[in-house]
Design a protein around this motif. Structure first.
Motif, mmCIF file in Angstrom:
data_model
loop_
_atom_site.group_PDB
_atom_site.id
_atom_site.type_symbol
_atom_site.label_atom_id
_atom_site.label_comp_id
_atom_site.label_asym_id
_atom_site.label_seq_id
_atom_site.Cartn_x
_atom_site.Cartn_y
_atom_site.Cartn_z
ATOM 1 N N ARG A 31 53.843 47.757 -56.676
ATOM 2 C CA ARG A 31 55.278 47.710 -56.980
ATOM 3 C C ARG A 31 55.910 46.710 -56.020
ATOM 4 N N ILE A 32 56.442 45.626 -56.563
ATOM 5 C CA ILE A 32 57.067 44.585 -55.754
ATOM 6 C C ILE A 32 58.431 45.087 -55.288
ATOM 7 N N ALA A 33 58.717 44.884 -53.999
ATOM 8 C CA ALA A 33 59.966 45.366 -53.403
ATOM 9 C C ALA A 33 61.192 44.734 -54.062
ATOM 10 N N ASP A 34 62.225 45.553 -54.214
ATOM 11 C CA ASP A 34 63.559 45.106 -54.650
ATOM 12 C C ASP A 34 63.645 44.557 -56.066
ATOM 13 N N THR A 35 62.699 44.904 -56.932
ATOM 14 C CA THR A 35 62.857 44.500 -58.331
ATOM 15 C C THR A 35 63.812 45.483 -59.006
ATOM 16 N N PRO A 36 64.713 44.981 -59.850
ATOM 17 C CA PRO A 36 65.694 45.863 -60.487
ATOM 18 C C PRO A 36 65.105 46.884 -61.452
ATOM 19 N N GLY A 37 63.929 46.605 -61.994
ATOM 20 C CA GLY A 37 63.300 47.554 -62.907
ATOM 21 C C GLY A 37 61.854 47.774 -62.520
ATOM 22 N N TRP A 38 61.402 49.011 -62.611
ATOM 23 C CA TRP A 38 60.025 49.349 -62.254
ATOM 24 C C TRP A 38 59.476 50.357 -63.249
ATOM 25 N N LEU A 39 58.287 50.081 -63.766
ATOM 26 C CA LEU A 39 57.576 51.017 -64.630
ATOM 27 C C LEU A 39 56.113 51.068 -64.207
ATOM 28 N N ALA A 40 55.575 52.255 -64.096
ATOM 29 C CA ALA A 40 54.136 52.438 -63.951
ATOM 30 C C ALA A 40 53.639 52.893 -65.317
ATOM 31 N N CYS A 41 52.520 52.335 -65.762
ATOM 32 C CA CYS A 41 52.034 52.612 -67.112
ATOM 33 C C CYS A 41 50.534 52.869 -67.124
ATOM 34 N N GLU A 42 50.128 53.714 -68.062
ATOM 35 C CA GLU A 42 48.715 53.888 -68.377
ATOM 36 C C GLU A 42 48.455 53.170 -69.692
ATOM 37 N N VAL A 43 47.351 52.438 -69.751
ATOM 38 C CA VAL A 43 47.024 51.699 -70.967
ATOM 39 C C VAL A 43 46.721 52.699 -72.085
ATOM 40 N N ALA A 44 47.489 52.620 -73.167
ATOM 41 C CA ALA A 44 47.257 53.467 -74.338
ATOM 42 C C ALA A 44 46.323 52.773 -75.317
ATOM 43 N N GLN A 45 46.490 51.434 -75.402
ATOM 44 C CA GLN A 45 45.672 50.668 -76.350
ATOM 45 C C GLN A 45 45.783 49.190 -76.010
ATOM 46 N N LEU A 46 44.717 48.448 -76.262
ATOM 47 C CA LEU A 46 44.711 46.996 -76.153
ATOM 48 C C LEU A 46 44.459 46.442 -77.546
ATOM 49 N N VAL A 47 45.395 45.613 -78.021
ATOM 50 C CA VAL A 47 45.350 45.116 -79.396
ATOM 51 C C VAL A 47 45.230 43.593 -79.386
ATOM 52 N N PRO A 48 44.186 43.037 -80.032
ATOM 53 C CA PRO A 48 44.074 41.577 -80.102
ATOM 54 C C PRO A 48 45.232 40.986 -80.899
ATOM 55 N N GLY A 49 45.710 39.820 -80.445
ATOM 56 C CA GLY A 49 46.780 39.117 -81.145
ATOM 57 C C GLY A 49 46.665 37.630 -80.903
ATOM 58 N N GLY A 50 45.933 36.917 -81.733
ATOM 59 C CA GLY A 50 45.759 35.472 -81.553
ATOM 60 C C GLY A 50 45.058 35.185 -80.248
#
Length: 162
Positions: free
Chosen positions: A107-126
């Protein structure tokens, strides 16, 4: 329309779309990884989910595949230098950048928005892969957003009230 003309036209149209700028992060053992993206958006409220688009050759994508988690650091208008640092190739992107390990991701300090996420799916796209992430932590700080429009960083300014 030729393929070349289509590619040029597509790039021009997409350059005209104002996008938020975020740094996506992940941990590879003890080493943090990160990359700047402008292809990030919310996907679902129930459950809370986001999507992030990463180049197929991205070193960060390999870490996401291995660890199953990532962080989204939504940058503020005064963090354009950070956006440039994390947009380049190299292993030294975190040098001199204050960060903490939060929910297993940087988590980079002082960023206005922060989300921690777990990968639900990886979808190919081009030539990219879309990472669908289930949000496990969220935090905000007040700041104007950093945006990218016509190949330049800027910010959003509300229209005057009528």
């Amino acid at each position: 329309m030729s393929e070349d003309a289509l590619a040029v036209g597509f790039r021009q149209v997409m350059a005209g779309v104002c996008t938020p700028v975020s740094v996506i992060t992940a941990m590879d053992g003890e080493r943090p990884h990160g990359t700047t993206v402008s292809a990030f958006t919310s996907l679902s409220m129930a459950p809370p989910m986001v999507l992030v688009s990463l180049d197929q050759s991205s070193a960060l994508l390999a870490v996401l595949r291995a660890t199953g988690r990532f962080g989204v650091n939504v940058l503020g208008s005064r963090q354009h230098t950070l956006a440039s640092v994390f947009a380049r190739k190299g292993d030294d992107k975190f040098d001199g950048v204050p960060w903490t390990l939060t929910h297993g991701v940087p988590r980079i300090a002082d960023t206005p928005g922060w989300l921690a996420c777990e990968v639900a799916q990886l979808v190919p796209g081009g030539d990219h892969v879309i990472a669908l992430g289930t949000v496990t932590d969220a935090d905000t700080l007040p700041a104007d957003p950093l945006t990218y429009h016509f190949r330049a960083f800027g910010t959003h300014l509300p229209l005057p009230a009528r």
